[in-house]
Design an enzyme around this catalytic site. Sequence first.
Site, PDB file in Angstrom:
ATOM      1  N   LYS A  90      61.852 109.282  15.785  1.00  0.00           N
ATOM      2  CA  LYS A  90      61.837 108.083  14.938  1.00  0.00           C
ATOM      3  C   LYS A  90      62.938 108.217  13.880  1.00  0.00           C
ATOM      4  O   LYS A  90      62.673 108.438  12.699  1.00  0.00           O
ATOM      5  CB  LYS A  90      60.445 107.923  14.305  1.00  0.00           C
ATOM      6  CG  LYS A  90      60.152 106.485  13.879  1.00  0.00           C
ATOM      7  CD  LYS A  90      58.674 106.300  13.626  1.00  0.00           C
ATOM      8  CE  LYS A  90      58.358 104.947  13.016  1.00  0.00           C
ATOM      9  NZ  LYS A  90      58.799 103.791  13.779  1.00  0.00           N
ATOM     10  N   LEU A 102      59.532 105.445  21.965  1.00  0.00           N
ATOM     11  CA  LEU A 102      58.844 106.098  20.859  1.00  0.00           C
ATOM     12  C   LEU A 102      57.357 106.049  21.191  1.00  0.00           C
ATOM     13  O   LEU A 102      56.818 104.958  21.440  1.00  0.00           O
ATOM     14  CB  LEU A 102      59.102 105.354  19.546  1.00  0.00           C
ATOM     15  CG  LEU A 102      58.391 106.011  18.369  1.00  0.00           C
ATOM     16  CD1 LEU A 102      59.189 107.217  17.882  1.00  0.00           C
ATOM     17  CD2 LEU A 102      58.160 105.040  17.242  1.00  0.00           C
ATOM     18  N   TYR A 149      62.042 108.644   9.831  1.00  0.00           N
ATOM     19  CA  TYR A 149      61.180 107.803   9.008  1.00  0.00           C
ATOM     20  C   TYR A 149      59.828 107.616   9.674  1.00  0.00           C
ATOM     21  O   TYR A 149      59.653 107.912  10.861  1.00  0.00           O
ATOM     22  CB  TYR A 149      61.835 106.443   8.713  1.00  0.00           C
ATOM     23  CG  TYR A 149      61.786 105.444   9.857  1.00  0.00           C
ATOM     24  CD1 TYR A 149      62.578 105.600  10.983  1.00  0.00           C
ATOM     25  CD2 TYR A 149      60.933 104.344   9.808  1.00  0.00           C
ATOM     26  CE1 TYR A 149      62.544 104.690  12.024  1.00  0.00           C
ATOM     27  CE2 TYR A 149      60.883 103.428  10.850  1.00  0.00           C
ATOM     28  CZ  TYR A 149      61.685 103.604  11.950  1.00  0.00           C
ATOM     29  OH  TYR A 149      61.634 102.703  12.983  1.00  0.00           O
ATOM     30  N   GLU A 204      60.185  99.424  25.912  1.00  0.00           N
ATOM     31  CA  GLU A 204      59.326  99.042  24.783  1.00  0.00           C
ATOM     32  C   GLU A 204      59.958  97.862  24.056  1.00  0.00           C
ATOM     33  O   GLU A 204      60.960  97.315  24.510  1.00  0.00           O
ATOM     34  CB  GLU A 204      59.126 100.243  23.847  1.00  0.00           C
ATOM     35  CG  GLU A 204      60.420 100.809  23.303  1.00  0.00           C
ATOM     36  CD  GLU A 204      60.238 102.050  22.433  1.00  0.00           C
ATOM     37  OE1 GLU A 204      59.145 102.281  21.919  1.00  0.00           O
ATOM     38  OE2 GLU A 204      61.240 102.777  22.264  1.00  0.00           O
TER      39      GLU A 204
HETATM   40  N1  PDD Z   1      58.186 100.796  14.404  1.00  0.00           N
HETATM   41  N2  PDD Z   1      58.579 101.635  19.365  1.00  0.00           N
HETATM   42  C1  PDD Z   1      59.521 101.481  18.415  1.00  0.00           C
HETATM   43  C2  PDD Z   1      60.936 101.432  18.809  1.00  0.00           C
HETATM   44  C3  PDD Z   1      59.135 101.373  17.060  1.00  0.00           C
HETATM   45  O1  PDD Z   1      60.074 101.246  16.111  1.00  0.00           O
HETATM   46  C4  PDD Z   1      57.751 101.388  16.726  1.00  0.00           C
HETATM   47  C5  PDD Z   1      57.277 101.283  15.305  1.00  0.00           C
HETATM   48  C6  PDD Z   1      56.815 101.531  17.761  1.00  0.00           C
HETATM   49  C7  PDD Z   1      55.335 101.566  17.508  1.00  0.00           C
HETATM   50  O2  PDD Z   1      54.933 102.768  16.897  1.00  0.00           O
HETATM   51  P1  PDD Z   1      53.668 102.809  15.942  1.00  0.00           P
HETATM   52  O3  PDD Z   1      52.510 102.288  16.709  1.00  0.00           O
HETATM   53  O4  PDD Z   1      53.534 104.245  15.609  1.00  0.00           O
HETATM   54  O5  PDD Z   1      53.993 101.955  14.747  1.00  0.00           O
HETATM   55  C8  PDD Z   1      57.259 101.657  19.067  1.00  0.00           C
HETATM   56  C9  PDD Z   1      57.924 100.719  12.978  1.00  0.00           C
HETATM   57  C10 PDD Z   1      56.674 100.019  12.644  1.00  0.00           C
HETATM   58  C11 PDD Z   1      59.153 100.154  12.292  1.00  0.00           C
HETATM   59  O6  PDD Z   1      60.242 100.528  12.692  1.00  0.00           O
HETATM   60  O7  PDD Z   1      59.030  99.376  11.356  1.00  0.00           O
END
Ligand code: PDD
Length: 281
Positions: free
Chosen positions: A149, A205, A31, A181
């Site tokens: 992801k 991620l 996703y 994270e």
């Molecule tokens: N999540 N780390 C994890 C585990 C995440 O699920 C996300 C983002 C990030 C940040 O990535 P980015 O800057 O590309 O949004 C880091 C999304 C927003 C979610 O699961 O809703």
Amino acid sequence: MNIYLNGIFKPRKEATISVDDRGFLFGDGIYEVLRCVNGRLFRLDSHLRRLDRGIRALSIGLSEAQRADLPEIMQKLIEMNHLQDQDTTIYMQITRGASSPRSHAYPAEETPPTIMISATPFQPNTMLHQTGAHAITVPDVRWSRCDLKTVNLLPNVMIAQQAKERNVFGTIMIRDGIVTEGYNNNVFMVIDGTMYTHPDSPYILSGITREVILEFAEKAGIPVALVPVRESEVFYAREVILTGTTTDIQPVIRINDRTVGDGEPGPVTRLLQEELVKQMF
Ligand code: PDD
């Protein structure tokens, strides 16, 4: 609200998937979450690059034509739902599709993937960005491919629930004594004037917001160290920041009942917040 499902735009309530969908049965899918501000998809290329990498790693049979259509579908959803003048999140999920009987290994190559995309109005947590948030440290109980992801989010879900029950915004996950994270964001720590974050690895991620920050830090001459930080060192940080597509730049002012820095958002946080707003709006 209309969503997109397997080639058709339809009202969200009418959109259904098969009980045999492998996303439902196995969490077998990828996703993305993107921001679209005033009709502009923020960092679209970076999100698509990460999606492509995930699709390849999982060998999901997304055709070139299906892949090429994705940006247009997202734009169309924004228009159809009259979200052109708003702050919006786009959710896109691609699973390995439906196959029966249930069997773990990948089904026949020609099994069409399930593609679902939706757009939802979004309100950033502006108040909390100004005041700063509280967070807790929690064991990182996830697998060793956190760089993908995937929709396998049960550990993240359980960790988010812990935060909710403790009445805090954020979580800082710890694996083998190292800060990885947050459950849906990356973590930055300002220690002795250097901005630390976990290096790209299977244990995090690599966020697109993180990418924006790293690019900016290089331009602005902010020292960056992509090296693991021990849990004990977090408490020496002057600033701790969570970053993500729905988190934006969120300062953390308290971790496990210990104050971070001066107990208020610091100067690096402010700089990053200004920069992200400049780029996004
Ligand atoms: N999540 N780390 C994890 C585990 C995440 O699920 C996300 C983002 C990030 C940040 O990535 P980015 O800057 O590309 O949004 C880091 C999304 C927003 C979610 O699961 O809703």
